[in-house]
Design a protein around this motif. Structure first.
Motif, PDB file in Angstrom:
ATOM      1  N   GLU A 142      -0.322   3.137  -9.034  1.00 58.13           N
ATOM      2  CA  GLU A 142       0.968   2.484  -9.233  1.00 58.13           C
ATOM      3  C   GLU A 142       1.707   2.266  -7.917  1.00 58.13           C
ATOM      4  O   GLU A 142       2.487   1.326  -7.791  1.00 58.13           O
ATOM      5  CB  GLU A 142       1.818   3.301 -10.207  1.00 58.13           C
ATOM      6  CG  GLU A 142       1.232   3.337 -11.615  1.00 58.13           C
ATOM      7  CD  GLU A 142       2.169   3.967 -12.625  1.00 58.13           C
ATOM      8  OE1 GLU A 142       3.319   4.271 -12.258  1.00 58.13           O
ATOM      9  OE2 GLU A 142       1.749   4.157 -13.776  1.00 58.13           O
ATOM     10  N   VAL A 143       1.470   3.123  -6.939  1.00 57.34           N
ATOM     11  CA  VAL A 143       2.110   2.942  -5.642  1.00 57.34           C
ATOM     12  C   VAL A 143       1.592   1.668  -4.972  1.00 57.34           C
ATOM     13  O   VAL A 143       2.357   0.892  -4.406  1.00 57.34           O
ATOM     14  CB  VAL A 143       1.875   4.165  -4.742  1.00 57.34           C
ATOM     15  CG1 VAL A 143       2.415   3.920  -3.339  1.00 57.34           C
ATOM     16  CG2 VAL A 143       2.550   5.394  -5.342  1.00 57.34           C
ATOM     17  N   ALA A 144       0.272   1.446  -5.049  1.00 62.87           N
ATOM     18  CA  ALA A 144      -0.308   0.227  -4.473  1.00 62.87           C
ATOM     19  C   ALA A 144       0.255  -1.009  -5.159  1.00 62.87           C
ATOM     20  O   ALA A 144       0.558  -2.021  -4.512  1.00 62.87           O
ATOM     21  CB  ALA A 144      -1.827   0.256  -4.586  1.00 62.87           C
ATOM     22  N   PRO A 161      -8.381   8.812  -5.479  1.00 65.21           N
ATOM     23  CA  PRO A 161      -7.450   8.700  -4.355  1.00 65.21           C
ATOM     24  C   PRO A 161      -6.165   9.470  -4.617  1.00 65.21           C
ATOM     25  O   PRO A 161      -5.736   9.632  -5.761  1.00 65.21           O
ATOM     26  CB  PRO A 161      -7.180   7.191  -4.272  1.00 65.21           C
ATOM     27  CG  PRO A 161      -7.433   6.685  -5.647  1.00 65.21           C
ATOM     28  CD  PRO A 161      -8.520   7.553  -6.220  1.00 65.21           C
ATOM     29  N   ALA A 162      -5.542   9.925  -3.539  1.00 64.27           N
ATOM     30  CA  ALA A 162      -4.316  10.723  -3.667  1.00 64.27           C
ATOM     31  C   ALA A 162      -3.186   9.933  -4.315  1.00 64.27           C
ATOM     32  O   ALA A 162      -2.302  10.502  -4.952  1.00 64.27           O
ATOM     33  CB  ALA A 162      -3.890  11.226  -2.290  1.00 64.27           C
ATOM     34  N   ASP A 163      -3.215   8.606  -4.177  1.00 68.86           N
ATOM     35  CA  ASP A 163      -2.163   7.766  -4.753  1.00 68.86           C
ATOM     36  C   ASP A 163      -2.319   7.576  -6.259  1.00 68.86           C
ATOM     37  O   ASP A 163      -1.393   7.087  -6.912  1.00 68.86           O
ATOM     38  CB  ASP A 163      -2.163   6.377  -4.108  1.00 68.86           C
ATOM     39  CG  ASP A 163      -1.554   6.409  -2.712  1.00 68.86           C
ATOM     40  OD1 ASP A 163      -0.679   7.264  -2.487  1.00 68.86           O
ATOM     41  OD2 ASP A 163      -1.947   5.602  -1.867  1.00 68.86           O
ATOM     42  N   ASP A 168       6.442  -5.548  -3.843  1.00 65.95           N
ATOM     43  CA  ASP A 168       7.409  -5.637  -2.746  1.00 65.95           C
ATOM     44  C   ASP A 168       6.970  -6.705  -1.745  1.00 65.95           C
ATOM     45  O   ASP A 168       7.792  -7.491  -1.238  1.00 65.95           O
ATOM     46  CB  ASP A 168       7.531  -4.291  -2.028  1.00 65.95           C
ATOM     47  CG  ASP A 168       8.242  -3.245  -2.870  1.00 65.95           C
ATOM     48  OD1 ASP A 168       8.854  -3.630  -3.890  1.00 65.95           O
ATOM     49  OD2 ASP A 168       8.182  -2.061  -2.518  1.00 65.95           O
ATOM     50  N   ASN A 169       5.684  -6.718  -1.452  1.00 63.91           N
ATOM     51  CA  ASN A 169       5.138  -7.674  -0.493  1.00 63.91           C
ATOM     52  C   ASN A 169       5.272  -9.103  -1.011  1.00 63.91           C
ATOM     53  O   ASN A 169       5.591 -10.028  -0.252  1.00 63.91           O
ATOM     54  CB  ASN A 169       3.676  -7.329  -0.218  1.00 63.91           C
ATOM     55  CG  ASN A 169       3.035  -8.216   0.827  1.00 63.91           C
ATOM     56  OD1 ASN A 169       2.376  -9.198   0.491  1.00 63.91           O
ATOM     57  ND2 ASN A 169       3.216  -7.884   2.090  1.00 63.91           N
ATOM     58  N   ALA A 170       5.045  -9.279  -2.320  1.00 64.25           N
ATOM     59  CA  ALA A 170       5.190 -10.611  -2.921  1.00 64.25           C
ATOM     60  C   ALA A 170       6.622 -11.099  -2.793  1.00 64.25           C
ATOM     61  O   ALA A 170       6.873 -12.261  -2.440  1.00 64.25           O
ATOM     62  CB  ALA A 170       4.759 -10.575  -4.383  1.00 64.25           C
ATOM     63  N   GLN A 171       7.569 -10.224  -3.076  1.00 64.36           N
ATOM     64  CA  GLN A 171       8.980 -10.600  -2.970  1.00 64.36           C
ATOM     65  C   GLN A 171       9.346 -10.925  -1.525  1.00 64.36           C
ATOM     66  O   GLN A 171      10.066 -11.887  -1.256  1.00 64.36           O
ATOM     67  CB  GLN A 171       9.853  -9.464  -3.498  1.00 64.36           C
ATOM     68  CG  GLN A 171      11.342  -9.800  -3.544  1.00 64.36           C
ATOM     69  CD  GLN A 171      12.152  -8.677  -4.158  1.00 64.36           C
ATOM     70  OE1 GLN A 171      11.677  -7.561  -4.311  1.00 64.36           O
ATOM     71  NE2 GLN A 171      13.391  -8.973  -4.519  1.00 64.36           N
ATOM     72  N   LEU A 172       8.828 -10.125  -0.591  1.00 67.80           N
ATOM     73  CA  LEU A 172       9.097 -10.349   0.823  1.00 67.80           C
ATOM     74  C   LEU A 172       8.610 -11.718   1.274  1.00 67.80           C
ATOM     75  O   LEU A 172       9.237 -12.379   2.118  1.00 67.80           O
ATOM     76  CB  LEU A 172       8.423  -9.248   1.653  1.00 67.80           C
ATOM     77  CG  LEU A 172       8.603  -9.299   3.166  1.00 67.80           C
ATOM     78  CD1 LEU A 172      10.053  -9.019   3.531  1.00 67.80           C
ATOM     79  CD2 LEU A 172       7.686  -8.277   3.848  1.00 67.80           C
ATOM     80  N   LEU A 200      -3.561  -4.555   2.532  1.00 66.13           N
ATOM     81  CA  LEU A 200      -2.997  -5.776   3.115  1.00 66.13           C
ATOM     82  C   LEU A 200      -1.477  -5.777   3.015  1.00 66.13           C
ATOM     83  O   LEU A 200      -0.775  -6.207   3.942  1.00 66.13           O
ATOM     84  CB  LEU A 200      -3.575  -7.013   2.419  1.00 66.13           C
ATOM     85  CG  LEU A 200      -5.056  -7.310   2.677  1.00 66.13           C
ATOM     86  CD1 LEU A 200      -5.539  -8.428   1.757  1.00 66.13           C
ATOM     87  CD2 LEU A 200      -5.287  -7.676   4.134  1.00 66.13           C
ATOM     88  N   SER A 201      -0.958  -5.282   1.883  1.00 68.81           N
ATOM     89  CA  SER A 201       0.489  -5.229   1.701  1.00 68.81           C
ATOM     90  C   SER A 201       1.128  -4.289   2.706  1.00 68.81           C
ATOM     91  O   SER A 201       2.158  -4.614   3.316  1.00 68.81           O
ATOM     92  CB  SER A 201       0.831  -4.775   0.278  1.00 68.81           C
ATOM     93  OG  SER A 201       0.348  -5.692  -0.687  1.00 68.81           O
TER      94      SER A 201
END
Length: 258
Positions: free
Chosen positions: A54-56, A178-180, A62-66, A122-123
């Motif tokens: 979920e963090v990814a 993965p830890a995320d 966030d990256n899309a909005q940016l 990439l984000s």
């Protein structure tokens, strides 16, 4: 080697310029593998099927909005390959194409997480992630999903070449958690909360410090996290900030472990 084979395949000039910092490269190398099995795609994700990173996904949004990609427009619509490919005109990528593709990626990774680690990396590296994946497609593309996986393999061969090679299709024993990754846990009263895998090791290492906090001292918990710089602490702090709906039961679950 399979990585060398993919490295020699043609890649668009825009994708050849992509570089990632060592930390993100290491993250990708821990998340992917080459699969050397006849009849199978050479590239497969080893992300655990037990949950979603979920963090990814949050970083991707966030990256899309940016980058001014409005994904809300098609959020409640099931976007198909045909929708994306029909939006191409003379091989040009339009704003509508990027909106379709961004929504498609969000839907795709809910049941097939092979692209998710690359999307996240990439984000975090501040690339226009949707733009990168859009560059992988043309109006001549037959299958969006297959093309994105194939082109991602070529890109990974350049930016994270030291991937593990498997002589079999990945099984549960190959899975790297993965830890995320967010998983569900049950507290002493039977209530279920979602926690990142990073919490398992972090809690064991910091249980003594947590026991010194007053019950439900959320400020003290955040101060404890803010004083640490290890990867697990960063993941947990980031998760707490982003997941407002689950943060209260999450902190309660931590204090119940005292």
């Amino acid at each position: 080697m399979l990585s060398e084979k993919d490295l020699k395949r043609p890649l668009l000039a825009e994708l050849k310029t992509i570089t990632l910092p060592p930390k993100l490269v290491a993250q990708l190398q821990a998340s992917y593998a080459w699969v050397a099995v006849e009849g199978e795609q050479s590239f497969a994700s080893l992300i655990s099927p037990v949950g979603t990173d979920e963090v990814a996904l949050a970083h991707f949004m966030d990256n899309a909005q940016l980058n001014h990609h409005d994904l809300k427009r098609f959020k409640d619509r099931n976007v198909s390959d045909g929708d994306i490919l029909a939006s191409f005109k003379f091989n040009e990528v339009t704003a509508t194409t990027e909106q379709y593709l961004g929504t498609y990626l969000l839907q795709q990774v809910q049941h097939d997480a092979r692209l998710l680690p690359l999307m996240g990396a990439l984000s975090l590296a501040r690339y226009d992630t949707i733009g990168v994946f859009a560059a992988m497609l043309t109006s001549m593309t037959d299958s969006v999903a297959d093309t994105l996986i194939e082109m991602s393999a070529r890109l990974l061969a350049r930016i994270a070449p030291q991937l593990e090679t498997l002589d079999h299709v990945p099984a549960e024993a190959d899975v790297i958690v993965p830890a995320d990754l967010v998983i569900a846990v049950e507290d002493q009263q039977g209530h279920v909360s979602k926690i990142p895998v990073a919490m398992i090791d972090w809690l064991a290492d910091n249980l003594a410090a947590i026991k010194q906090l007053a019950s439900d001292d959320e400020i003290g918990l955040l101060n404890l996290l803010n004083g640490q710089t290890d990867d697990n602490s960063l993941i947990i702090r980031d998760w707490l900030i982003r997941n407002n709906d689950d943060s209260k039961p999450f902190t309660q679950w931590i204090f119940q472990q005292r």
